[in-house]
Design a protein around this motif. Structure first.
Motif, PDB file in Angstrom:
ATOM      1  N   PRO A   1      39.552  81.787  70.075  1.00 49.68           N
ATOM      2  CA  PRO A   1      39.150  80.705  71.199  1.00 49.68           C
ATOM      3  C   PRO A   1      39.391  81.419  72.387  1.00 49.68           C
ATOM      4  O   PRO A   1      40.051  82.246  72.666  1.00 49.68           O
ATOM      5  CB  PRO A   1      40.022  79.561  70.979  1.00 49.68           C
TER       6      PRO A   1
ATOM      7  N   ILE B   1      42.855  71.846  71.932  1.00 51.65           N
ATOM      8  CA  ILE B   1      43.868  72.591  71.231  1.00 51.65           C
ATOM      9  C   ILE B   1      45.189  71.611  70.747  1.00 51.65           C
ATOM     10  O   ILE B   1      45.792  71.844  69.492  1.00 51.65           O
ATOM     11  CB  ILE B   1      44.676  73.585  71.766  1.00 51.65           C
ATOM     12  N   THR B   2      45.184  70.372  71.275  1.00 52.54           N
ATOM     13  CA  THR B   2      46.098  69.405  70.929  1.00 52.54           C
ATOM     14  C   THR B   2      45.734  68.494  69.786  1.00 52.54           C
ATOM     15  O   THR B   2      46.513  68.256  69.032  1.00 52.54           O
ATOM     16  CB  THR B   2      46.753  68.713  72.069  1.00 52.54           C
TER      17      THR B   2
ATOM     18  N   GLU C   1      31.542  59.020  77.000  1.00 55.11           N
ATOM     19  CA  GLU C   1      32.273  59.711  78.177  1.00 55.11           C
ATOM     20  C   GLU C   1      31.481  59.850  79.545  1.00 55.11           C
ATOM     21  O   GLU C   1      31.668  60.272  80.647  1.00 55.11           O
ATOM     22  CB  GLU C   1      33.043  60.979  77.977  1.00 55.11           C
TER      23      GLU C   1
ATOM     24  N   ASP D   1      39.537  67.356  86.266  1.00 56.95           N
ATOM     25  CA  ASP D   1      40.273  66.421  85.878  1.00 56.95           C
ATOM     26  C   ASP D   1      40.115  65.395  84.741  1.00 56.95           C
ATOM     27  O   ASP D   1      40.687  64.419  84.116  1.00 56.95           O
ATOM     28  CB  ASP D   1      40.842  65.490  87.155  1.00 56.95           C
ATOM     29  N   TRP D   2      38.921  65.716  83.813  1.00 54.64           N
ATOM     30  CA  TRP D   2      38.545  64.915  82.739  1.00 54.64           C
ATOM     31  C   TRP D   2      39.569  65.266  81.588  1.00 54.64           C
ATOM     32  O   TRP D   2      40.223  66.514  81.646  1.00 54.64           O
ATOM     33  CB  TRP D   2      37.246  65.460  82.425  1.00 54.64           C
ATOM     34  N   CYS D   3      39.778  64.410  80.925  1.00 58.79           N
ATOM     35  CA  CYS D   3      41.082  64.747  79.744  1.00 58.79           C
ATOM     36  C   CYS D   3      40.185  64.360  78.454  1.00 58.79           C
ATOM     37  O   CYS D   3      39.300  63.507  78.287  1.00 58.79           O
ATOM     38  CB  CYS D   3      41.975  63.678  80.047  1.00 58.79           C
ATOM     39  N   CYS D   4      40.866  65.007  77.579  1.00 60.09           N
ATOM     40  CA  CYS D   4      40.394  64.633  75.955  1.00 60.09           C
ATOM     41  C   CYS D   4      40.552  63.213  75.805  1.00 60.09           C
ATOM     42  O   CYS D   4      41.566  62.406  76.088  1.00 60.09           O
ATOM     43  CB  CYS D   4      41.417  65.394  75.192  1.00 60.09           C
ATOM     44  N   PRO D   5      39.373  62.701  75.420  1.00 58.38           N
ATOM     45  CA  PRO D   5      39.313  61.315  75.061  1.00 58.38           C
ATOM     46  C   PRO D   5      39.986  60.668  73.787  1.00 58.38           C
ATOM     47  O   PRO D   5      40.483  59.685  73.892  1.00 58.38           O
ATOM     48  CB  PRO D   5      37.594  60.737  74.791  1.00 58.38           C
ATOM     49  N   ASP D   6      40.370  61.604  73.090  1.00 53.14           N
ATOM     50  CA  ASP D   6      41.285  61.290  71.943  1.00 53.14           C
ATOM     51  C   ASP D   6      42.848  61.319  72.190  1.00 53.14           C
ATOM     52  O   ASP D   6      43.433  60.167  71.743  1.00 53.14           O
ATOM     53  CB  ASP D   6      40.954  62.067  70.658  1.00 53.14           C
ATOM     54  N   CYS D   7      43.413  62.265  72.784  1.00 51.45           N
ATOM     55  CA  CYS D   7      44.527  62.375  73.049  1.00 51.45           C
ATOM     56  C   CYS D   7      45.092  62.539  74.556  1.00 51.45           C
ATOM     57  O   CYS D   7      46.177  62.761  74.543  1.00 51.45           O
ATOM     58  CB  CYS D   7      45.058  63.789  72.133  1.00 51.45           C
ATOM     59  N   GLY D   8      44.262  62.673  75.495  1.00 47.75           N
ATOM     60  CA  GLY D   8      44.689  62.826  76.825  1.00 47.75           C
ATOM     61  C   GLY D   8      45.217  64.056  77.262  1.00 47.75           C
ATOM     62  O   GLY D   8      45.629  64.433  78.278  1.00 47.75           O
ATOM     63  N   ALA D   9      44.883  65.378  76.458  1.00 45.40           N
ATOM     64  CA  ALA D   9      45.037  66.589  76.788  1.00 45.40           C
ATOM     65  C   ALA D   9      44.102  66.843  77.976  1.00 45.40           C
ATOM     66  O   ALA D   9      43.039  66.372  78.036  1.00 45.40           O
ATOM     67  CB  ALA D   9      45.054  67.537  75.802  1.00 45.40           C
ATOM     68  N   SER D  10      44.429  67.773  79.088  1.00 44.13           N
ATOM     69  CA  SER D  10      43.703  68.357  79.987  1.00 44.13           C
ATOM     70  C   SER D  10      42.503  69.008  79.512  1.00 44.13           C
ATOM     71  O   SER D  10      42.429  69.630  78.477  1.00 44.13           O
ATOM     72  CB  SER D  10      44.434  68.893  81.112  1.00 44.13           C
TER      73      SER D  10
ATOM     74  N   ASP E   1      43.100  72.443  78.344  1.00 39.17           N
ATOM     75  CA  ASP E   1      43.568  72.284  76.888  1.00 39.17           C
ATOM     76  C   ASP E   1      42.180  72.753  75.836  1.00 39.17           C
ATOM     77  O   ASP E   1      42.774  72.792  74.814  1.00 39.17           O
ATOM     78  CB  ASP E   1      44.585  71.132  76.592  1.00 39.17           C
TER      79      ASP E   1
END
Lengths: 137, 394
Positions: A67, A90-91, A105, A119-128, A131
């Motif tokens: 990646p 990745i998280t 989203e 500043d959008w974050c992963c909708p599943d886990c909140g990672a940035s 990530d």
């Protein structure tokens, strides 16, 4: 003279300056940096992971499933008409697919990853957004 | 879900402006904690009670785990849009810098006390171990500083590591452990079924060898032999030799007993941390021969608020390993991380008893791998045993 950036921590190797502390004098071309060399600031990315900026080119084609992260968005921006890409968190493994966007989203079909706010974050886990890494098929 | 909700909340753009770090003032606890042996000595002088020599030990092994139990876990994350401001804030950096002289003061103060007061053998050992625990945390302070990009922070890291005589950590951890973590190449990743005593025999010499090799390689590229003051292992080592030499000169031969005990126990704290942080975890090897990238799931995480507040968030280890240059105040929790059941001080104590440690951690490690033992690092000779034991886990 080209520059290469660590996709995790943002460290930049500038061929013009080299990195004398690492033993690379000014003007040392990227090709002379050993393949086994890791980012001197974070050590979690190796030479092969670095992304070229300002006209650099990655000599070795990055292998499948290796990646690349999107931090340097200017370097990874897709040209109009370029194939859609997928990015994976990745998280947690959440995948953002440019081809389908993400209606929930608020990203329409075809929304490029670099068009998504930083500043959008992963909708599943909140990672940035930082990530997410590019999935290379 | 808590972190999710918090992180989503910033999409309106106001969260960064409104964000208040509730832990901001509490990080001072991480600065004050290394002064605890001196507080103990003050209490001895005020009350005459010997028990205060062991104040650090009582707090570390009893009170902190109890407070972890009482205050529980903190799952909150700063909104991503607030992180840039957090990272740039001078306040958090200054706290780290302030911690450095406190480590020196604790060492020198305790050495002075030992040399000038009449201590029983038990009092002597209690004080040496107390100082050792705190000096183990000099490694924690040095750890956080060593990951910073400014040369001032890196020099502070080398200085504070010199207090505990473990200057090679600066190279070993940042360039070695982080690169190789959760692979068989890493002497600082423990294997399932490996007890801490066996692990220490692999970890302590292995860490030094790897650090020396990395630094030698760098200096060779610079056209220099490793025997130079440019060597970043020798730099802090020189500081240690001068510091310990001065203490021996000033306080006499008692230092030849006191200093090694506190130093060895300081090293043991690091060994304990390394032991619990990646127990059994393994990064997958990709078809191209490389290991998959370091992800949050390759470190055991702990969100226990009390112990995190005296450890500069070290226990939020998952995010730290995925993004090593992220500062302590910005480290995040994620969902579905491999989680330690106790904070570090409780886990360190548990690790001293291998059977108990395995009873707690082996099943968690197997669950992390979804029951697939091939995805776990297992101590040589123990695989058949575990295959029998967890035959039904997959």
């Amino acid at each position: 003279m080209a520059k290469y950036q660590c996709p995790d921590c943002g460290y930049i190797y500038d061929e013009a300056d080299g990195d004398p502390h690492e033993g690379f004098g000014p003007g040392t071309p990227w090709s002379e940096v050993p393949e086994s060399w890791s980012c001197p600031d974070c050590a979690v990315r190796d030479k092969i992971d670095f992304t070229p900026i300002d006209g650099g080119s990655q000599a070795a084609e990055v292998g499948a499933s290796t990646p690349i992260t999107p931090d340097g968005s200017t370097t990874t921006s897709a040209a109009p008409g370029a194939p859609f890409r997928k990015w994976v968190c990745i998280t947690c493994g959440h995948i953002y697919d440019e081809a389908t966007g993400d209606q929930h989203e608020g990203f329409a079909v075809g929304t490029r990853f670099e068009e998504i706010p930083d500043d959008w974050c992963c909708p599943d886990c909140g990672a940035s957004k930082g990530d997410y890494v590019l999935v290379r098929d | 879900m808590v972190s999710h909700a918090l992180n989503k909340s910033h999409l309106d753009g106001d969260a960064a402006l409104n964000y208040v770090d509730k832990k901001k003032a509490l990080w001072i606890l991480s600065v004050l904690w290394p002064a605890t042996p001196l507080v103990g000595l003050y209490l001895v002088s005020e009350t005459g009670w010997s028990i205060w020599y062991g104040l650090v030990l009582i707090l570390w092994y009893l009170i902190i785990p109890a407070l972890d139990f009482v205050f529980g876990q903190d799952y909150s994350n700063p909104p991503e849009s607030a992180v840039e401001k957090l990272e740039k804030s001078t306040y958090y950096r200054v706290l780290l810098y302030l911690t450095v002289p406190i480590h020196f003061a604790a060492l020198i103060g305790c050495a002075w006390w030992v040399a000038t007061q009449d201590l029983s053998a038990l009092e002597f050992i209690a004080l040496a171990l107390s100082l050792g625990v705190v000096n183990g945390l000099a490694l924690n302070t040095g750890h956080e500083l060593g990951h910073k990009k400014s040369s001032f922070s890196r020099w502070m890291a080398k200085l504070v590591l010199a207090v505990v005589g473990y200057g090679h950590f600066f190279i070993e951890h940042n360039k070695g452990h982080h690169r190789d973590v959760a692979t068989p190449l890493d002497p600082a990743t423990s294997q399932m079924g490996e007890n801490i005593y066996i692990f220490s025999l692999r970890e302590i010499p292995g860490a030094f060898k790897r650090a020396w090799h990395l630094e030698k390689e760098r200096l060779a590229r610079c056209g220099s032999s490793p025997w130079t003051l440019k060597n970043e292992i020798l730099q802090p080592m020189v500081v240690t030799v001068l510091l310990y030499g001065a203490l021996i000169a000033a306080f006499g031969t008692i230092m030849l007993v006191f200093l090694p005990i506190q130093m060895a126990y300081g090293w043991w704290q690091l060994t304990s941390a390394n032991y619990i942080e990646h127990y059994g975890l393994l990064r997958e090897k990709l078809p191209n021969g490389r290991y998959e990238h370091q992800q949050p799931r390759h470190s055991w995480n702990a969100n226990h608020i009390m112990s995190n507040l005296i450890l500069f968030h070290l226990q939020r280890h998952s995010d730290h390993h995925a993004h090593p240059t992220r500062s302590y105040q910005s480290l995040r929790n994620f969902e579905d991380l491999p989680a330690l059941p106790l904070g570090y001080s409780g886990m360190f104590f548990l690790a001293l008893f291998p059977a108990a440690y395995r009873a707690v951690m082996d099943k968690r490690t197997v669950a992390w791998a979804g029951g697939d033992l091939s995805k776990i690092q297992i101590r040589k000779g123990k695989r058949a045993y575990y295959e029998r034991k967890f035959a039904d886990a997959a």
